[in-house]
Write an enzyme that holds these catalytic residues in place. Structure first.
Site, short mmCIF file in Angstrom:
data_model
loop_
_atom_site.label_atom_id
_atom_site.label_comp_id
_atom_site.label_asym_id
_atom_site.label_seq_id
_atom_site.Cartn_x
_atom_site.Cartn_y
_atom_site.Cartn_z
N GLY A 23 0.80 -1.23 0.00
CA GLY A 23 0.00 0.00 0.00
C GLY A 23 0.82 1.27 0.00
N LEU A 35 0.49 3.62 -2.21
CA LEU A 35 0.92 3.39 -3.59
C LEU A 35 1.55 4.62 -4.24
CD1 LEU A 35 -2.26 1.41 -4.69
CD2 LEU A 35 -0.10 0.48 -3.84
N HIS A 36 2.53 4.36 -5.10
CA HIS A 36 3.20 5.43 -5.84
C HIS A 36 3.31 5.01 -7.30
CE1 HIS A 36 6.64 2.81 -5.59
NE2 HIS A 36 6.58 2.83 -4.27
N GLN A 40 7.72 -9.70 7.79
CA GLN A 40 8.93 -9.29 7.06
C GLN A 40 9.62 -8.09 7.70
OE1 GLN A 40 6.55 -8.51 3.32
NE2 GLN A 40 8.05 -6.90 3.02
N ASP A 71 13.53 -3.52 -5.64
CA ASP A 71 13.82 -4.60 -4.69
C ASP A 71 14.42 -5.76 -5.48
OD1 ASP A 71 12.54 -3.52 -2.15
OD2 ASP A 71 10.91 -3.33 -3.58
N GLY A 79 8.65 -4.89 -8.70
CA GLY A 79 9.54 -3.79 -9.08
C GLY A 79 11.00 -4.18 -8.88
N GLY A 112 5.61 3.83 -9.00
CA GLY A 112 6.24 2.53 -9.22
C GLY A 112 5.18 1.43 -9.21
N HIS A 113 4.31 1.45 -8.19
CA HIS A 113 3.23 0.46 -8.12
C HIS A 113 2.29 0.59 -9.32
CE1 HIS A 113 3.98 0.99 -3.63
NE2 HIS A 113 4.20 -0.29 -3.80
O1 PAF Z 1 7.68 -5.36 -2.10
C1 PAF Z 1 6.74 -5.31 -1.25
O2 PAF Z 1 5.98 -4.35 -1.16
C2 PAF Z 1 6.56 -6.48 -0.30
O3 PAF Z 1 7.77 -7.04 0.06
C3 PAF Z 1 5.60 -7.56 -0.84
C4 PAF Z 1 6.15 -8.21 -2.10
C5 PAF Z 1 4.24 -6.94 -1.13
C6 PAF Z 1 5.40 -8.66 0.20
O4 PAF Z 1 4.86 -8.15 1.38
#
Ligand code: PAF
Length: 282
Positions: free
Chosen positions: A31, A33-34, A61, A151, A148, A36-37
């Protein structure tokens, strides 16, 4: 666009489309969002029949001293954005939906792939990522999943998980989207003070300058690393986590600038840790 919180409902909606032979494109996000998303969603929209986006800030994570509690959120804006791109389903599960009481199953890509680079200072991070992505893949059953390349390590780790677990999903890595001044788009950029936001330009600048050096013939890894490190160290308050040159497909260390290379870095400005990278074929 339908907004769905419950896994059961999502599954039954997807089954209908699968029966009709439609392809599913999936964009997992946390979420806030920018652009990139948005670029991932647009690509999914172009390439697949049904586009599913998930928004879930995944607790597993984040390390104990990381920003899980403060991770930026704006569900109203996110819904507007996803709708405007033509997303079909926005999946927004709760933490208890994803990790009910007694939850105890994890998916881990073992070894150096997850131990190096970001894994060194974020132990357990990729275990959390692969666990949630595997769960989301089971729930959404995508044909294509979009990630993206900012990462870069995450992409390589997920590709490995998909291969190792024989998941029938094509991972589509998508180009980094940058602000006008070069800063890679990230939800975490919103943490930066105005001063740090300016300082953070050094990340993309040093990477682009490095790319130019390699294009004009520089091949010495130590010289290149030293150049990036000293460029970043000139910026007051920039704290380097790592600057590494690795093979872009395997993340193995390189001893020469040749083939598929990834130059990746992580740097802290205040409490904000940013990552960036460039990949090249030399
Ligand atoms: O890149 C992310 O935003 C997160 O690591 C992901 C892939 C949504 C998993 O939580």
């Amino acid at each position: 666009m339908e907004v769905i919180e419950a896994v059961g409902e999502l599954r039954s909606r997807i089954k209908e489309f699968k029966r009709q032979g439609k392809t599913i494109g999936f964009v997992p996000t946390m979420g806030f969002l920018h652009e990139g998303h948005i670029s991932l969603m647009k690509k999914a929209r172009e390439e697949t029949d049904i586009v599913i986006v998930s928004i879930f800030v995944n607790p597993t994570q984040f390390g104990p001293n990381e920003d899980f509690e403060s991770y930026p959120k704006d569900m109203v804006r996110d819904q507007r954005l996803t709708e405007s791109v033509g997303v079909d389903f926005l999946f927004t599960p709760t933490v208890t939906e994803m990790y009910p009481d007694g939850y105890s199953t994890f998916v881990e890509v073992a070894g150096d792939l997850t131990r190096q680079l970001c894994g060194r200072t974020r132990p357990g991070h990729f275990r959390g990522v692969t666990t949630i992505v595997a769960k989301l893949f089971h729930m959404t059953t995508p044909d294509y999943a979009y990630f993206g390349k900012k990462d870069a390590q995450q992409v390589v780790v997920i590709e490995k998980m998909v291969r190792d677990l024989n998941m029938d999903i094509v991972i589509v890595p998508c180009s980094i989207v940058r602000e006008e001044d070069g800063l890679a788009m990230s939800s975490r950029n919103s943490y930066l003070t105005e001063a740090d936001r300016k300082k953070a330009q050094v990340l993309s600048q040093s990477l682009f300058e490095t790319k130019a050096k390699i294009a004009s013939g520089e091949r010495d890894i130590t010289t290149i690393k030293q150049f990036i490190v000293s460029r970043i160290k000139q910026i007051e308050g920039a704290l380097i986590d790592y600057v590494e040159i690795v093979h872009s497909k395997t993340l193995e260390n390189m001893n020469q600038i040749k083939g598929n290379i990834l130059i990746a870095l992580a740097v802290k400005f205040g409490k904000t840790r940013l990552i960036d990278n460039i990949d090249m074929v030399v």
